[in-house]
Design an enzyme around this catalytic site. Structure first.
Site, PDB file in Angstrom:
ATOM      1  CG  ASP A  49      -6.382  -3.022  -3.952  1.00 21.50           C
ATOM      2  OD1 ASP A  49      -7.150  -2.243  -3.359  1.00 21.50           O
ATOM      3  OD2 ASP A  49      -5.158  -3.046  -3.737  1.00 21.50           O
ATOM      4  CG  HIS A  55      -5.541  -2.125  -0.204  1.00 20.17           C
ATOM      5  ND1 HIS A  55      -4.748  -1.798  -1.275  1.00 20.17           N
ATOM      6  CD2 HIS A  55      -5.086  -1.382   0.829  1.00 20.17           C
ATOM      7  CE1 HIS A  55      -3.861  -0.890  -0.915  1.00 20.17           C
ATOM      8  NE2 HIS A  55      -4.049  -0.629   0.361  1.00 20.17           N
ATOM      9  CB  SER A 102      -0.967  -0.030   1.187  1.00 19.32           C
ATOM     10  OG  SER A 102      -1.933   0.982   1.078  1.00 19.32           O
TER      11      SER A 102
END
Length: 572
Positions: free
Chosen positions: A437, A483, A199
């Protein structure tokens, strides 16, 4: 040339056989890099603190398996000469017998520059592979970057921005690697330098690859939030779509669309396991309009939590009413895009609406992440979000993205496609992204890979250039993955839990990860091992879902390719 290893540390290391030999304040103070080792940086020896932790049980994580570790927890500060600041560092050191000449750099998430120094953070993932693992607070004194970004309305704290953008991670790596050499008295032996995070940590990993490729042997980046301005403002696109259509779908309606999409697209890869492994085939063969008129129902809930992951700043709802109705064409049209949108089967987190109990209607809920970026990073106002999207159009979104791009090109955007330095230095990159995601669009990673391929091998065909790029940089799209984590709606999806082990094997033993090792971490298929195809190849199962091949077809490939002609400059 004088050795950088302090005499006391060198002598001690020669006899260090246990954690207690190296894990004391005096020993670490002696092993700190000498002032002058790194230009503009001075250590603060009085800040050194050490603690021994023995036989600590580490639970299985998305990014490393369960293990039992013993380590020395070292913390200390340094300052930038002339700046009067203090940057706090944390390193976990294995016992001398467990040290394997490795150093692991880690990053953060959302606006945090690290994931915390506890046993559920990222540091255990280094210890179990014989690496010293480190993190930094960036000099933010426990605050998030968005809390220290502005010094006042209109005044950017550029030093904090540099630290968050790339500098803080690199300094932590440089100091930590030299500390490692001193503590273990490695002499001329190589200390392999790795990076692993996801991320925002993925963006930070790319900041290292693009700026300091010569410093790293292996970099693992997951779902990177690069093209930072576009990524953040993109969270507002569903809000603008809803406002433009004047339709605010109940969460239950969007949930039905997601589940129906998964059910329809699951078998397109040749295996019916509840996982959308080919969202490209879903785009080609599934007609969303077929869902219009489908009935939905969700019971009332006394409490709810944020739908978002990773970058979300949504607030939890105290209660939601019973929801029933039929899917509308407006809800289906929420798939429109301004930058990049999410793959079929991903949650509609950014489209979350809010319920007004007085009017009994659903209404706009401005995404806090996108709202904050525009308010604070574009408009430079020290507020947490926008209060309205009145008069905001798709052109407004594009203009905000252009402004953010211009303002943060050299700090936060992190999209330079020229990886020549890393390539020439022999470094490797393992890049992965969940196919479903809902926070960072999967196609964002594909677009960057394609930019690198075309910039670095401009005169080669797709497959020839992909093969050349694959010698040092590989991208994997993980079926069903959300994610930076597993996906409760597609629990049988595989997850690449042992990426660091794969990278070590690639760097130190020359074992090329043609496909990526993954394990199903939940669901009815928990424990099943799978392989993930390297882009641009895609998975296709045969023999009733028992045999997987990595294949290429042009039509599927084309669904991932975007031309950002709204901008004059190329958006890599």
């Amino acid at each position: 040339m004088r050795s950088l290893v302090p005499l006391a540390a060198a002598v001690g290391a020669a006899h260090a056989v246990s954690l207690s030999d190296i894990c004391n304040d005096a020993y670490i103070k002696a092993a700190l890099p000498a002032d002058g080792t790194f230009q503009g940086i001075s250590m603060i020896p009085s800040s050194v603190s050490t603690t021994i932790h023995s036989n600590v049980s580490i639970s299985s994580s998305n990014f490393y398996p369960a293990a039992t570790i013993s380590y020395c927890d070292v913390t200390f500060n340094y300052t930038h000469i002339g700046r009067n600041d203090r940057v706090a560092l944390t390193y976990w050191l294995p016992a001398p017998a467990d040290f394997k000449n490795r150093f692991l750099t880690t990053g953060g998430e959302a606006y945090e520059i690290n994931e915390g120094s506890g046993t559920t953070g990222s540091l255990p993932g280094g210890l179990m592979y014989g690496a010293v693992a480190g993190l930094t607070d960036g000099g933010f004194n426990g605050q998030s970057f968005d809390d220290v970004f502005l010094l006042a309305n209109g005044t950017v704290g550029w030093q904090n921005t540099f630290m968050f953008g790339y500098q803080g991670i690199h300094e932590m790596m440089e100091i930590g690697r030299q500390l490692t050499r001193n503590v273990y008295n490695t002499g001329n032996d190589k200390v392999y330098t790795y990076y692993q995070s996801c991320s925002e940590g993925g963006r930070e990993g790319w900041s290292q690859a693009q700026r300091y490729g010569y410093d790293y042997d292996g970099i693992i980046v997951g779902a990177p939030a690069f093209r930072f301005a576009h990524q953040q403002i993109n969270h507002l696109v569903p809000n603008v779509v809803e406002q433009t259509m004047n339709y605010y779908p109940p969460p239950c309606e969007l949930e039905l669309i997601v589940n129906a999409t998964i059910a329809a697209c699951d078998p397109l890869d040749g295996r019916a396991d509840g996982v959308v492994a080919r969202s490209d085939l879903c785009k080609l063969h599934f007609n969303y309009t077929s869902l219009i008129g489908a009935p939905y129902y969700c019971a009332a809930s006394s409490g709810g939590s944020s739908l978002g992951l990773g970058f979300s700043k949504r607030q939890s709802m105290s209660s939601t009413p019973a929801q029933n109705g039929t899917v509308t064409k407006e809800a289906v049209e929420l798939g429109r895009q301004a930058y990049l949108y999410f793959q079929p089967g991903a949650d509609f987190d950014d489209a979350e609406t809010t319920y007004d109990s007085e009017t009994g209607t659903w209404g706009l809920s401005i995404d806090g992440n996108g709202g904050e970026f525009v308010a604070k990073f574009v408009n430079l106002q020290d507020v947490n979000s926008l209060t309205t999207l009145d008069n905001v159009t798709y052109d407004t979104i594009r203009d905000w993205m252009q402004m953010g791009w211009t303002m943060y090109e050299d700090t936060l955007m992190t999209h330079n496609p020229d990886l020549s330095v890393l390539q020439q230095s022999g470094g490797k990159i393992l890049h992965f992204h969940g196919e479903q995601d809902p926070s960072v669009p999967t196609a964002s990673s594909v677009h960057y890979y394609e930019a690198v391929r075309k910039i670095m091998f401009p005169n080669e065909s797709l497959h020839t250039s992909a093969a050349a790029l694959g010698e040092f940089y590989r991208l994997y799209l993980v079926p069903g993955m959300a994610h930076c984590g597993t996906n409760s709606e597609q629990p049988n999806g595989p997850f690449p839990q042992t990426n660091l082990a794969v990278m070590i094997d690639w760097v130190e033993n020359g074992v090329v990860p043609v496909t990526l090792n993954a394990t199903v971490l939940q669901g009815e298929n928990e424990g099943e091992h799978q392989q993930i195809c390297g882009w641009p190849l895609r998975p296709l199962w045969s023999n009733n879902g028992t045999t997987m091949d990595c294949v290429f077809d042009q039509a599927s490939y084309d669904t991932w390719i975007y031309d950002f002609d709204a901008y004059k400059l190329p958006l890599y």
